[in-house]
Write a protein that holds these residues in place. Sequence first.
Motif, PDB file in Angstrom:
ATOM      1  N   ALA A  40       0.840  -1.206   0.000  1.00  0.00           N
ATOM      2  CA  ALA A  40       0.000   0.000   0.000  1.00  0.00           C
ATOM      3  C   ALA A  40       0.875   1.255   0.000  1.00  0.00           C
ATOM      4  CB  ALA A  40      -0.917  -0.008   1.217  1.00  0.00           C
ATOM      5  N   ILE A  41       1.995   1.187   0.715  1.00  0.00           N
ATOM      6  CA  ILE A  41       2.905   2.339   0.781  1.00  0.00           C
ATOM      7  C   ILE A  41       3.511   2.602  -0.600  1.00  0.00           C
ATOM      8  CG2 ILE A  41       5.030   3.241   1.843  1.00  0.00           C
ATOM      9  CD1 ILE A  41       4.243   1.422   4.308  1.00  0.00           C
ATOM     10  N   ILE A  42       3.840   1.519  -1.296  1.00  0.00           N
ATOM     11  CA  ILE A  42       4.404   1.648  -2.647  1.00  0.00           C
ATOM     12  C   ILE A  42       3.426   2.409  -3.552  1.00  0.00           C
ATOM     13  CG2 ILE A  42       4.993   0.333  -4.746  1.00  0.00           C
ATOM     14  CD1 ILE A  42       6.053  -1.875  -2.706  1.00  0.00           C
ATOM     15  N   ARG A  43       2.144   2.017  -3.481  1.00  0.00           N
ATOM     16  CA  ARG A  43       1.140   2.686  -4.332  1.00  0.00           C
ATOM     17  C   ARG A  43       1.060   4.179  -3.986  1.00  0.00           C
ATOM     18  NH1 ARG A  43      -2.667  -1.508  -2.306  1.00  0.00           N
ATOM     19  NH2 ARG A  43      -1.511  -3.357  -2.946  1.00  0.00           N
ATOM     20  N   LEU A  44       1.094   4.502  -2.719  1.00  0.00           N
ATOM     21  CA  LEU A  44       1.046   5.912  -2.298  1.00  0.00           C
ATOM     22  C   LEU A  44       2.316   6.643  -2.730  1.00  0.00           C
ATOM     23  CD1 LEU A  44      -0.394   5.282   1.277  1.00  0.00           C
ATOM     24  CD2 LEU A  44      -1.576   6.515  -0.554  1.00  0.00           C
ATOM     25  N   PHE A  45       3.457   5.981  -2.526  1.00  0.00           N
ATOM     26  CA  PHE A  45       4.752   6.564  -2.880  1.00  0.00           C
ATOM     27  C   PHE A  45       4.790   6.919  -4.368  1.00  0.00           C
ATOM     28  CE2 PHE A  45       9.048   5.782  -4.596  1.00  0.00           C
ATOM     29  CZ  PHE A  45       9.768   6.728  -3.893  1.00  0.00           C
ATOM     30  N   ASN A  76      -0.732 -11.150  -4.212  1.00  0.00           N
ATOM     31  CA  ASN A  76      -0.470 -10.026  -5.108  1.00  0.00           C
ATOM     32  C   ASN A  76       0.256  -8.884  -4.383  1.00  0.00           C
ATOM     33  OD1 ASN A  76      -0.758  -8.979  -7.787  1.00  0.00           O
ATOM     34  ND2 ASN A  76      -2.174  -7.478  -6.903  1.00  0.00           N
ATOM     35  N   ASN A  77      -0.155  -8.656  -3.126  1.00  0.00           N
ATOM     36  CA  ASN A  77       0.534  -7.678  -2.275  1.00  0.00           C
ATOM     37  C   ASN A  77       2.022  -8.002  -2.192  1.00  0.00           C
ATOM     38  OD1 ASN A  77      -0.618  -5.499  -0.704  1.00  0.00           O
ATOM     39  ND2 ASN A  77      -2.080  -6.984   0.042  1.00  0.00           N
ATOM     40  N   HIS A  78       2.314  -9.257  -1.871  1.00  0.00           N
ATOM     41  CA  HIS A  78       3.709  -9.673  -1.714  1.00  0.00           C
ATOM     42  C   HIS A  78       4.478  -9.501  -3.031  1.00  0.00           C
ATOM     43  CE1 HIS A  78       2.540 -12.518   1.871  1.00  0.00           C
ATOM     44  NE2 HIS A  78       2.465 -11.239   2.186  1.00  0.00           N
ATOM     45  N   LYS A  79       3.811  -9.821  -4.126  1.00  0.00           N
ATOM     46  CA  LYS A  79       4.458  -9.726  -5.446  1.00  0.00           C
ATOM     47  C   LYS A  79       4.845  -8.271  -5.758  1.00  0.00           C
ATOM     48  CE  LYS A  79       3.644 -11.075 -10.240  1.00  0.00           C
ATOM     49  NZ  LYS A  79       2.703 -10.402 -11.123  1.00  0.00           N
ATOM     50  N   GLU A  83       8.693  -6.831  -6.466  1.00  0.00           N
ATOM     51  CA  GLU A  83       9.068  -6.088  -7.684  1.00  0.00           C
ATOM     52  C   GLU A  83       9.658  -4.723  -7.337  1.00  0.00           C
ATOM     53  OE1 GLU A  83       5.661  -8.214 -10.488  1.00  0.00           O
ATOM     54  OE2 GLU A  83       5.356  -6.154  -9.835  1.00  0.00           O
ATOM     55  N   PHE A  84       9.057  -4.059  -6.358  1.00  0.00           N
ATOM     56  CA  PHE A  84       9.513  -2.733  -5.950  1.00  0.00           C
ATOM     57  C   PHE A  84      10.909  -2.802  -5.333  1.00  0.00           C
ATOM     58  CE2 PHE A  84       9.682   0.812  -2.862  1.00  0.00           C
ATOM     59  CZ  PHE A  84       9.382   1.876  -3.686  1.00  0.00           C
ATOM     60  N   VAL A  85      11.105  -3.805  -4.489  1.00  0.00           N
ATOM     61  CA  VAL A  85      12.385  -3.990  -3.805  1.00  0.00           C
ATOM     62  C   VAL A  85      13.510  -4.182  -4.832  1.00  0.00           C
ATOM     63  CG1 VAL A  85      13.600  -5.784  -2.492  1.00  0.00           C
ATOM     64  CG2 VAL A  85      11.488  -4.819  -1.597  1.00  0.00           C
ATOM     65  N   ALA A  86      13.233  -4.974  -5.884  1.00  0.00           N
ATOM     66  CA  ALA A  86      14.229  -5.212  -6.929  1.00  0.00           C
ATOM     67  C   ALA A  86      14.499  -3.924  -7.712  1.00  0.00           C
ATOM     68  CB  ALA A  86      13.742  -6.314  -7.862  1.00  0.00           C
ATOM     69  N   TYR A  92      17.708  -4.794   2.184  1.00  0.00           N
ATOM     70  CA  TYR A  92      17.235  -5.418   3.426  1.00  0.00           C
ATOM     71  C   TYR A  92      15.766  -5.801   3.317  1.00  0.00           C
ATOM     72  CZ  TYR A  92      21.675  -3.680   5.174  1.00  0.00           C
ATOM     73  OH  TYR A  92      23.001  -3.434   5.358  1.00  0.00           O
ATOM     74  N   PHE A  93      15.538  -6.842   2.538  1.00  0.00           N
ATOM     75  CA  PHE A  93      14.190  -7.346   2.320  1.00  0.00           C
ATOM     76  C   PHE A  93      14.131  -8.790   2.809  1.00  0.00           C
ATOM     77  CE2 PHE A  93      11.306  -9.621  -0.774  1.00  0.00           C
ATOM     78  CZ  PHE A  93      10.130  -9.270  -0.116  1.00  0.00           C
TER      79      PHE A  93
END
Lengths: 420, 165
Positions: A40-45, A76-79, A83-86, A92-93
């Motif tokens: 959710a943070i990724i979407r907001l970011f 889907n959340n985890h996916k 993707e964002f982490v990569a 540190y994931f």
Amino acid sequence: MGMTFAEKLLSKKADLSHVKPGDVVIVEPDRVLSHDNAAAIIRLFKSIGVEKVWAPEKVVIVLDHAVPAPTDKHANNHKEIREFVAEQGIQYFYDVNSDGGVCHQVFCEEGFALPSHLILGSDSHTCTYGAFGVFATGIGRSEMAGVWALGQIWLRVPESIKIEVVGEFPKGVYAKDLILRIIGDLGADGADYKSVEFTGGAIRNMSISERMTLCNMVIEMGAKNGFIEPDAKTISYLQSIAKGRFEIIKPDEDASYEKVLTYELSELEPLVAKPHNVDNVSPVKDVAGLKIDQALIGTCTNGRLDDLEIAASILGGKKIAKGVRLIVIPASWRVYREALRRGIVETLVEAGAVIAPPGCGPCMGNHLGILAPGEVCISTANRNFKGRMGNPDSEIYLASPATVAASALKGVITDPREVL
Amino acid sequence: MIIKGRVWKYGDDINTDVIFPGKYTYTVLEPSEMAKHALEDLDPSFAKEARPGDIIVAGKNFGCGSSREQAATCLKALGIGAVVAKSFARIFYRNAINQGLLVIQCPELFEFVVNGEEIKIDVDKGEIHTLGGKVFRFSPLPEFVRRIIDDGGLIPHLRKRFKER
């Protein structure tokens, strides 16, 4: 006039010589933590219009709230997070594998909780790291997206409460009982916005795990953060694992506190928090005999090795009561492995426990032990709010691992001193 | 800014689990869907009957518990005009501001309003007017906080800031 820990740390981070309660400072965190809500943070970011997080090496993400994924939405959340982490180069994931576990446990075990650091987490139990002399507090999703973008946050300098703890625990009484006593006395809002400093000989005698239990639950009385002064035990815990430099920041002796309280451990007894509030605290003996359907040992409050060990010592060679489900969730895979090595897992399984993979499990109603209407659960977690474990018509009692294990053994809420 | 709405009155320590149950945190993703679950485990009639502009009046420590921002998002998405409480839990208070949801600390109001009564909040003057003609004052929000709320929350506020760079 001297400064409290919170005043000293925030003034240092804000590059000011002095701050007082009520001041608002702009500070940069040393590290930030998120869990499954990173999606959710990724979407907001992304919606802010910034390309890169301000400092990828300062971002820690641990999947724990629903692992392994129980539904396609969780998957889907985890996916999205992977993707964002990569894409962002976040090293540190901690994914769903045997290096992971509950975010707060993993964060500490991996050496991110360092004395004198300022840590923000998109989880209310981020306050746990106060056990290491960290200034750590929880924030929401939008705010974390803002921190990822800017590397900054505004914080109000809190008033401070000092809690001195002396004496020794009587048999059957633990750190969980102490923090329940304090929350029961101060109330659910008794430390709203405030910094809570634990001090005294009894705190020095406590293990790192017990200190984490105390600091973990300061949010249940509204506190912004908890604090325990680092000592030789802290340094030895961090010696080989610390990810970064740190110093020791201590409150000044002439610091000013809103309140100073003293607790004598020898006066305590085993306690429970009754439904549906954490400050609804009673001695176990007042509710002893109440039939339970489920018992949960785990979570960021009490899922560590010493907690499982206490349960095993009560349940060793015995069987839990018929009709009771005992769910044990080690707080991390590191804890799980050590519990396997020491035979603790085998003891618990032989007694009838179901061992679930490290993570938050049913604590906030995601999976792995949701309650049915009318059921009663006794749990080592930190919250017993209505509906917390997935069903508004169920009841949750909070207690120490010893009380939970004793209750699983007897099938009714039981004072652990009867079986120790 | 003037807000007018009916009062939904609740007690002390209203926690984030009853405002927005944890079991929905990773499955209900759209604010309009979150709105349907607002206060579900406290008052199932609320999400069905609350109208835009309605005002929650609560006791002490509103929003205690989890950091879940959806507790503020679901109220905002439902169109709630403001939450007026004796006091707020800190993470909820920040989340509300960041969602553009007006949060007002006014301990005196609670005793003088009843459920369903229409009250008026004058945000600029820092006044709450009850049906019975009583006026309660509250401290205005700091300027930088007011700007976040006026922009519709932290994300739109930051979007604006980054665009201006």
